[in-house]
Design a protein around this motif. Sequence first.
Motif, PDB file in Angstrom:
ATOM      1  N   LEU A  25       0.857  -1.174   0.000  1.00  0.00           N
ATOM      2  CA  LEU A  25       0.000   0.000   0.000  1.00  0.00           C
ATOM      3  C   LEU A  25       0.899   1.232   0.000  1.00  0.00           C
ATOM      4  O   LEU A  25       1.796   1.341   0.826  1.00  0.00           O
ATOM      5  N   VAL A  26       0.657   2.138  -0.915  1.00  0.00           N
ATOM      6  CA  VAL A  26       1.474   3.347  -1.025  1.00  0.00           C
ATOM      7  C   VAL A  26       0.591   4.549  -0.714  1.00  0.00           C
ATOM      8  O   VAL A  26      -0.405   4.789  -1.406  1.00  0.00           O
ATOM      9  N   PHE A  27       0.946   5.286   0.324  1.00  0.00           N
ATOM     10  CA  PHE A  27       0.118   6.390   0.820  1.00  0.00           C
ATOM     11  C   PHE A  27       0.693   7.730   0.370  1.00  0.00           C
ATOM     12  O   PHE A  27       1.864   8.024   0.605  1.00  0.00           O
ATOM     13  N   ILE A  28      -0.172   8.550  -0.245  1.00  0.00           N
ATOM     14  CA  ILE A  28       0.242   9.841  -0.811  1.00  0.00           C
ATOM     15  C   ILE A  28      -0.550  10.947  -0.122  1.00  0.00           C
ATOM     16  O   ILE A  28      -1.787  10.982  -0.211  1.00  0.00           O
ATOM     17  N   HIS A  29       0.148  11.831   0.558  1.00  0.00           N
ATOM     18  CA  HIS A  29      -0.542  12.873   1.327  1.00  0.00           C
ATOM     19  C   HIS A  29      -0.996  14.029   0.443  1.00  0.00           C
ATOM     20  O   HIS A  29      -0.646  14.122  -0.737  1.00  0.00           O
ATOM     21  N   GLY A  30      -1.778  14.929   1.018  1.00  0.00           N
ATOM     22  CA  GLY A  30      -2.325  16.062   0.295  1.00  0.00           C
ATOM     23  C   GLY A  30      -1.509  17.335   0.455  1.00  0.00           C
ATOM     24  O   GLY A  30      -0.416  17.340   1.038  1.00  0.00           O
ATOM     25  N   TRP A  31      -2.063  18.412  -0.042  1.00  0.00           N
ATOM     26  CA  TRP A  31      -1.401  19.723  -0.068  1.00  0.00           C
ATOM     27  C   TRP A  31      -1.111  20.228   1.345  1.00  0.00           C
ATOM     28  O   TRP A  31      -1.988  20.203   2.210  1.00  0.00           O
ATOM     29  N   LEU A  32       0.122  20.666   1.581  1.00  0.00           N
ATOM     30  CA  LEU A  32       0.574  21.214   2.866  1.00  0.00           C
ATOM     31  C   LEU A  32       0.484  20.204   4.003  1.00  0.00           C
ATOM     32  O   LEU A  32       0.431  20.589   5.169  1.00  0.00           O
ATOM     33  N   ASN A  33       0.467  18.916   3.666  1.00  0.00           N
ATOM     34  CA  ASN A  33       0.481  17.857   4.677  1.00  0.00           C
ATOM     35  C   ASN A  33       1.817  17.120   4.607  1.00  0.00           C
ATOM     36  O   ASN A  33       2.750  17.559   3.941  1.00  0.00           O
TER      37      ASN A  33
END
Length: 310
Positions: A25-33
């Motif tokens: 599982l590859v987790f991609i965070h959001g803007w300014l996180n």
Amino acid sequence: MATIEILGVPHAYELTAPTSCPHALVFIHGWLNSRGYWQPVISRLSTDLQCLSYDLRGFGESQSLPETDSNRTQTSFDLTVKFGSALNSSVDSLYTPAAYAQDLVTLLQQLNIHSAWLIGHSLGGTIALWTATQMPECIKGVICINAGGGIYLKEAFEQFRAMGQRFLQLRPRWLSQMPLIDLLFTKASVARPLERYWARQRVIDFVVADPEASLGTLLDSTTEEEVNRLPQLVSQLQQPVYFLAGANDKVMEPKYVRHLASFHRLFQYSGDNVIEIPDCGHLAMLEQPEAVASHILSIVSVQESVVSGQ
């Protein structure tokens, strides 16, 4: 934490131990996180599935040498002029979702991850969709969290970009040291107040994010061309694509999540690929980590069963 250099920028990442499941599982965070926001979900999944989280280029700890406050202020001003006068000339920009997708392709290749599900939050969901198009054999599926859209509303997007630019100009380093400043971040964009630990992390990530990356990702991901391309991306993907929406998300309302989801074959007529999480705002992985982890595990398990049964 470990690092890998991509485009001259050290990328911070964390990779849990392999499991019997062939997929990561590859987790991609959001803007300014940053990658840490996934920890409540990863802690619930890492026994069954190997999990990779990383900081996007220019965010969290994936940065070059930090700048001084005076340099950051001047850089923010220069970038506002630069991007403001050339919003539609971002073909070669380093900050489009497609460019960040290429970063992820490189990261997966260097880590020898050959089979993965991508889990993307908000902007990270868009990056996940782009990555899936670039690695169709490797990426087995995508789960977008608090991510949707695909409808370009000119006035609304212009206001959003203008507000975002003003927001980014209010970021002196000392802001994170102000007493009680984190209380403002406990309630922003969520259905219920976050724990102060996460609010403090939000302040830190807001302050340390690279000025060029912060503004570049904001502007390059909200052009008319980019927004209108999202439905095309979703419709072309052969992999399963699911969407988790926060029922109380005011940043990405469920109706916009369902709109983008409707372009995928799994939507059919009743939204089979959309799951709405009650009492949840725009940070589902922090607000409802148990529900998010449960849905991810269920989706991956069901799709694995479908593939095995073919």
